[in-house]
Design an enzyme around this catalytic site. Structure first.
Site, PDB file in Angstrom:
ATOM      1  N   GLU A 114       0.788  -1.005   0.125  1.00  0.00           N
ATOM      2  CA  GLU A 114      -0.082   0.080  -0.041  1.00  0.00           C
ATOM      3  C   GLU A 114       0.871   1.208  -0.135  1.00  0.00           C
ATOM      4  OE1 GLU A 114      -3.327   0.278  -0.177  1.00  0.00           O
ATOM      5  OE2 GLU A 114      -3.689  -1.705  -0.209  1.00  0.00           O
ATOM      6  N   THR A 116      11.879   3.283   0.830  1.00  0.00           N
ATOM      7  CA  THR A 116      11.384   4.687   0.420  1.00  0.00           C
ATOM      8  C   THR A 116      12.208   5.546   1.376  1.00  0.00           C
ATOM      9  OG1 THR A 116       9.678   6.431   0.639  1.00  0.00           O
ATOM     10  CG2 THR A 116       9.427   4.294   2.088  1.00  0.00           C
ATOM     11  N   ASP A 117      12.472   6.711   0.885  1.00  0.00           N
ATOM     12  CA  ASP A 117      13.239   7.658   1.573  1.00  0.00           C
ATOM     13  C   ASP A 117      12.431   8.247   2.755  1.00  0.00           C
ATOM     14  OD1 ASP A 117      11.420   9.285   0.252  1.00  0.00           O
ATOM     15  OD2 ASP A 117      12.946  10.735  -0.456  1.00  0.00           O
ATOM     16  N   GLU A 118      11.100   8.097   2.806  1.00  0.00           N
ATOM     17  CA  GLU A 118      10.164   8.517   3.936  1.00  0.00           C
ATOM     18  C   GLU A 118      10.436   7.811   5.074  1.00  0.00           C
ATOM     19  OE1 GLU A 118       6.100   9.134   2.610  1.00  0.00           O
ATOM     20  OE2 GLU A 118       6.576   9.178   0.347  1.00  0.00           O
ATOM     21  N   LYS A 130       6.685   0.807   6.317  1.00  0.00           N
ATOM     22  CA  LYS A 130       7.665   0.609   5.503  1.00  0.00           C
ATOM     23  C   LYS A 130       8.930   0.633   6.350  1.00  0.00           C
ATOM     24  CE  LYS A 130       7.908   0.493   1.467  1.00  0.00           C
ATOM     25  NZ  LYS A 130       7.568  -0.493   0.448  1.00  0.00           N
ATOM     26  N   TYR A 165       2.041   5.152   6.842  1.00  0.00           N
ATOM     27  CA  TYR A 165       2.821   4.535   5.602  1.00  0.00           C
ATOM     28  C   TYR A 165       4.187   4.341   5.895  1.00  0.00           C
ATOM     29  CZ  TYR A 165       5.162   4.510   1.087  1.00  0.00           C
ATOM     30  OH  TYR A 165       6.414   4.339   0.232  1.00  0.00           O
TER      31      TYR A 165
HETATM   32  P1  NAD Z   1       1.399   1.219  -6.317  1.00  0.00           P
HETATM   33  O1  NAD Z   1       0.607   1.451  -5.215  1.00  0.00           O
HETATM   34  O2  NAD Z   1       1.632   1.913  -7.689  1.00  0.00           O
HETATM   35  O3  NAD Z   1       1.541  -0.360  -6.660  1.00  0.00           O
HETATM   36  C1  NAD Z   1       1.680  -1.302  -5.571  1.00  0.00           C
HETATM   37  C2  NAD Z   1       1.161  -2.631  -6.237  1.00  0.00           C
HETATM   38  O4  NAD Z   1       1.249  -3.775  -5.079  1.00  0.00           O
HETATM   39  C3  NAD Z   1      -0.100  -2.855  -6.850  1.00  0.00           C
HETATM   40  O5  NAD Z   1      -0.132  -2.987  -8.101  1.00  0.00           O
HETATM   41  C4  NAD Z   1      -1.076  -3.388  -5.896  1.00  0.00           C
HETATM   42  O6  NAD Z   1      -2.338  -4.312  -6.444  1.00  0.00           O
HETATM   43  C5  NAD Z   1       0.164  -4.320  -5.392  1.00  0.00           C
HETATM   44  N1  NAD Z   1      -0.511  -4.749  -4.103  1.00  0.00           N
HETATM   45  C6  NAD Z   1      -0.969  -4.445  -2.774  1.00  0.00           C
HETATM   46  N2  NAD Z   1      -1.204  -5.033  -1.972  1.00  0.00           N
HETATM   47  C7  NAD Z   1      -0.682  -6.284  -2.229  1.00  0.00           C
HETATM   48  C8  NAD Z   1      -0.638  -7.558  -1.698  1.00  0.00           C
HETATM   49  N3  NAD Z   1      -0.919  -7.888  -0.383  1.00  0.00           N
HETATM   50  N4  NAD Z   1      -0.039  -8.646  -2.379  1.00  0.00           N
HETATM   51  C9  NAD Z   1       0.414  -8.775  -3.623  1.00  0.00           C
HETATM   52  N5  NAD Z   1       0.435  -7.281  -4.395  1.00  0.00           N
HETATM   53  C10 NAD Z   1      -0.253  -6.246  -3.774  1.00  0.00           C
HETATM   54  O7  NAD Z   1       3.062   1.632  -5.794  1.00  0.00           O
HETATM   55  P2  NAD Z   1       4.388   2.061  -6.453  1.00  0.00           P
HETATM   56  O8  NAD Z   1       4.341   3.658  -6.252  1.00  0.00           O
HETATM   57  O9  NAD Z   1       4.515   1.401  -7.591  1.00  0.00           O
HETATM   58  O10 NAD Z   1       5.503   1.857  -5.238  1.00  0.00           O
HETATM   59  C11 NAD Z   1       6.041   0.549  -5.479  1.00  0.00           C
HETATM   60  C12 NAD Z   1       7.141   0.103  -4.173  1.00  0.00           C
HETATM   61  O11 NAD Z   1       8.020   1.215  -4.117  1.00  0.00           O
HETATM   62  C13 NAD Z   1       6.252   0.246  -2.856  1.00  0.00           C
HETATM   63  O12 NAD Z   1       6.805  -0.609  -1.817  1.00  0.00           O
HETATM   64  C14 NAD Z   1       6.582   1.769  -2.363  1.00  0.00           C
HETATM   65  O13 NAD Z   1       6.646   1.764  -0.997  1.00  0.00           O
HETATM   66  C15 NAD Z   1       7.922   1.904  -2.986  1.00  0.00           C
HETATM   67  N6  NAD Z   1       8.345   3.438  -3.250  1.00  0.00           N
HETATM   68  C16 NAD Z   1       7.500   4.268  -4.039  1.00  0.00           C
HETATM   69  C17 NAD Z   1       7.812   5.492  -4.448  1.00  0.00           C
HETATM   70  C18 NAD Z   1       6.930   6.368  -5.306  1.00  0.00           C
HETATM   71  O14 NAD Z   1       7.302   7.521  -5.474  1.00  0.00           O
HETATM   72  N7  NAD Z   1       6.004   5.952  -5.677  1.00  0.00           N
HETATM   73  C19 NAD Z   1       9.077   5.782  -3.824  1.00  0.00           C
HETATM   74  C20 NAD Z   1       9.955   5.128  -3.294  1.00  0.00           C
HETATM   75  C21 NAD Z   1       9.494   3.732  -2.806  1.00  0.00           C
HETATM   76  P1  TYD Z   2       2.251  12.139  -2.990  1.00  0.00           P
HETATM   77  O1  TYD Z   2       2.223  12.078  -4.597  1.00  0.00           O
HETATM   78  O2  TYD Z   2       1.061  11.637  -2.444  1.00  0.00           O
HETATM   79  O3  TYD Z   2       3.360  11.598  -2.428  1.00  0.00           O
HETATM   80  P2  TYD Z   2       4.198  11.563  -0.891  1.00  0.00           P
HETATM   81  O4  TYD Z   2       3.174  12.113   0.046  1.00  0.00           O
HETATM   82  O5  TYD Z   2       4.508  10.081  -0.760  1.00  0.00           O
HETATM   83  O6  TYD Z   2       5.421  12.221  -1.187  1.00  0.00           O
HETATM   84  O7  TYD Z   2       2.571  13.701  -2.778  1.00  0.00           O
HETATM   85  C1  TYD Z   2       3.383  14.536  -2.918  1.00  0.00           C
HETATM   86  C2  TYD Z   2       3.444  15.729  -2.419  1.00  0.00           C
HETATM   87  O8  TYD Z   2       2.426  16.531  -3.095  1.00  0.00           O
HETATM   88  C3  TYD Z   2       3.310  15.601  -1.022  1.00  0.00           C
HETATM   89  O9  TYD Z   2       3.839  16.872  -0.257  1.00  0.00           O
HETATM   90  C4  TYD Z   2       1.758  15.933  -0.751  1.00  0.00           C
HETATM   91  C5  TYD Z   2       1.286  16.757  -2.203  1.00  0.00           C
HETATM   92  N1  TYD Z   2       0.197  16.836  -2.642  1.00  0.00           N
HETATM   93  C6  TYD Z   2      -0.680  17.937  -2.914  1.00  0.00           C
HETATM   94  O10 TYD Z   2      -0.281  18.810  -2.759  1.00  0.00           O
HETATM   95  N2  TYD Z   2      -1.997  17.690  -3.278  1.00  0.00           N
HETATM   96  C7  TYD Z   2      -2.451  16.411  -3.785  1.00  0.00           C
HETATM   97  O11 TYD Z   2      -3.460  16.365  -4.321  1.00  0.00           O
HETATM   98  C8  TYD Z   2      -1.726  15.116  -3.405  1.00  0.00           C
HETATM   99  C9  TYD Z   2      -2.265  14.130  -3.777  1.00  0.00           C
HETATM  100  C10 TYD Z   2      -0.246  15.567  -3.030  1.00  0.00           C
END
Ligand code: NAD
Ligand code: TYD
Length: 339
Positions: free
Chosen positions: A84, A125-127, A157, A153
């Protein structure tokens, strides 16, 4: 080499599956995804008929299912993207974040231990480092920065990361962890900042900016993240954490204004809304370890990457319009119900 990619129907996992299937025709890539609201098999259309690709639907937290799968497939490498991933959803409903992100990870770790996986890679994640102050641009997250999370979240992580390191120390499981900054690029689900703003601006809808839009994120093109993970799983040292980022810090307002300008839309679409509770102020990665030890270098600057991303959204309207209409949810039934 047989590689399990979990969460491969999501944004980054989907891009990683494309990368691996195309770059390594000799590898078998198995994509395991539960297809939650964030999973979209349409993302896999370009690779779904390739002989080295297979999709399996299932839950990483379902122990019996995972153990059966590992026993049958005998994976060499596991790359865990499944999670998630949306902070706002974690504020609404933290529990599913514990189940998928923590219990799902420990289930995969147990199966990797039981079936002698050669490398378990956790996509983090860096978070997990919390946030940095806005008035200290000299500060960056390094791999030594203490974990100090803000949201449900990021807490889930960080918890998963601690379990990964515990399995290395206690059981000798060969693990690596990558901690990347915010990604952007093709196939990004339109609930996250950049695709949300592009899709709403194109529909002349208001763009909800949290607070004053001053929060800073460090943006990395998803292809650069995929290259980094590819390097780490092949050349990274076990038991190590690698930060991934390209020094592309922007305030949210700068990002939104860049999108509006590129789409020739007025700044009057911006609507300042109530801030996110606990909103992290600034993320900024120091990627020196990955650059110096493994020779990684990002290919995209934010300026080139955002332009290509906006073009991708303009040229692939069906992909995101199906998400907004909910149509993508029928895809699995249509494609897989008779298989
Ligand atoms: P996303 O939400 O787009 O994709 C997550 C995927 O995981 C989805 O396809 C979902 O169906 C699947 N999933 C969820 N619960 C599941 C379960 N119980 N079993 C099997 N599959 C399941 O996420 P994303 O943005 O592609 O992120 C992918 C990974 O990278 C995550 O672990 C996230 O923490 C990490 N990450 C994301 C970012 C970002 O900017 N999006 C940055 C750094 C790290
Ligand atoms: P997001 O894409 O949800 O990533 P994260 O919270 O994991 O960094 O949000 C990126 C930044 O944008 C975050 O500071 C929250 C802000 N944000 C808005 O200002 N409006 C929005 O509708 C959303 C989804 C995010």
């Amino acid at each position: 080499m047989k590689v399990l990619v979990t969460g491969g129907a999501g944004f980054i996992g989907g891009n990683f599956v494309h990368h691996m299937v195309n770059k390594y025709p000799d590898y078998e890539i198995v994509n395991l995804d539960l297809l939650t609201y964030a999973g979209n098999l349409e993302t896999l259309k370009p690779v779904e008929n390739k002989p080295n690709y297979k999709f399996v639907k299932g839950d990483i937290a379902d122990r019996k299912f995972i153990f059966d799968l590992f026993e049958k497939e005998k994976f060499d490498i596991v790359v865990n993207f499944a999670a998630e991933s949306h902070v706002d959803r974690s504020i609404e409903n933290p529990e599913i974040f514990v189940k998928t992100n923590v219990l799902g990870t420990t289930t995969l770790l147990d199966a990797s231990k039981e079936f002698n996986v050669k490398r378990y890679h956790q996509v983090s994640t860096d978070e997990v480092y919390g946030d940095l102050p806005l008035d200290r641009p000299d500060l960056f997250f390094t791999e030594e920065t203490p974990l100090h999370t803000s949201s449900p979240y990021s807490s889930s992580k960080a918890s998963a990361d601690l379990f990964v390191m515990a399995y290395y120390r206690t059981f000798g499981l060969p693990v690596t962890i990558s901690r990347c900054s915010n990604n952007y690029g093709p196939y990004h689900f339109p609930e996250k900042l950049i695709p949300l703003m592009i899709s709403r601006a194109l529909a002349d809808e208001s763009l909800p900016v949290y607070g004053k839009g001053e929060n800073v994120r460090d943006w990395l093109h998803v292809h650069d993240h995929c290259e980094a993970i590819d390097l780490i799983i092949h050349k990274g040292n076990v038991g190590e954490v690698y930060n991934v980022g390209g020094h592309n810090e922007r305030t949210n307002l700068e990002v939104v204004k860049t999108i509006l300008k590129a789409l020739d839309k007025p700044e009057s679409l911006i609507s300042y809304v109530t801030d996110r509770p606990g909103h992290d102020l600034r993320y900024a990665i120091d990627p020196a370890k990955l650059e110096n030890e493994l020779g990684w270098k990002p290919e995209y600057t934010f300026d080139t990457g955002i332009k290509m991303t906006i073009d991708w959204y303009l040229n692939n309207r069906d992909w995101w319009e199906n998400i907004i209409s909910g149509e993508y949810r029928d895809y699995y039934e249509k494609m897989y119900s008779n298989r």
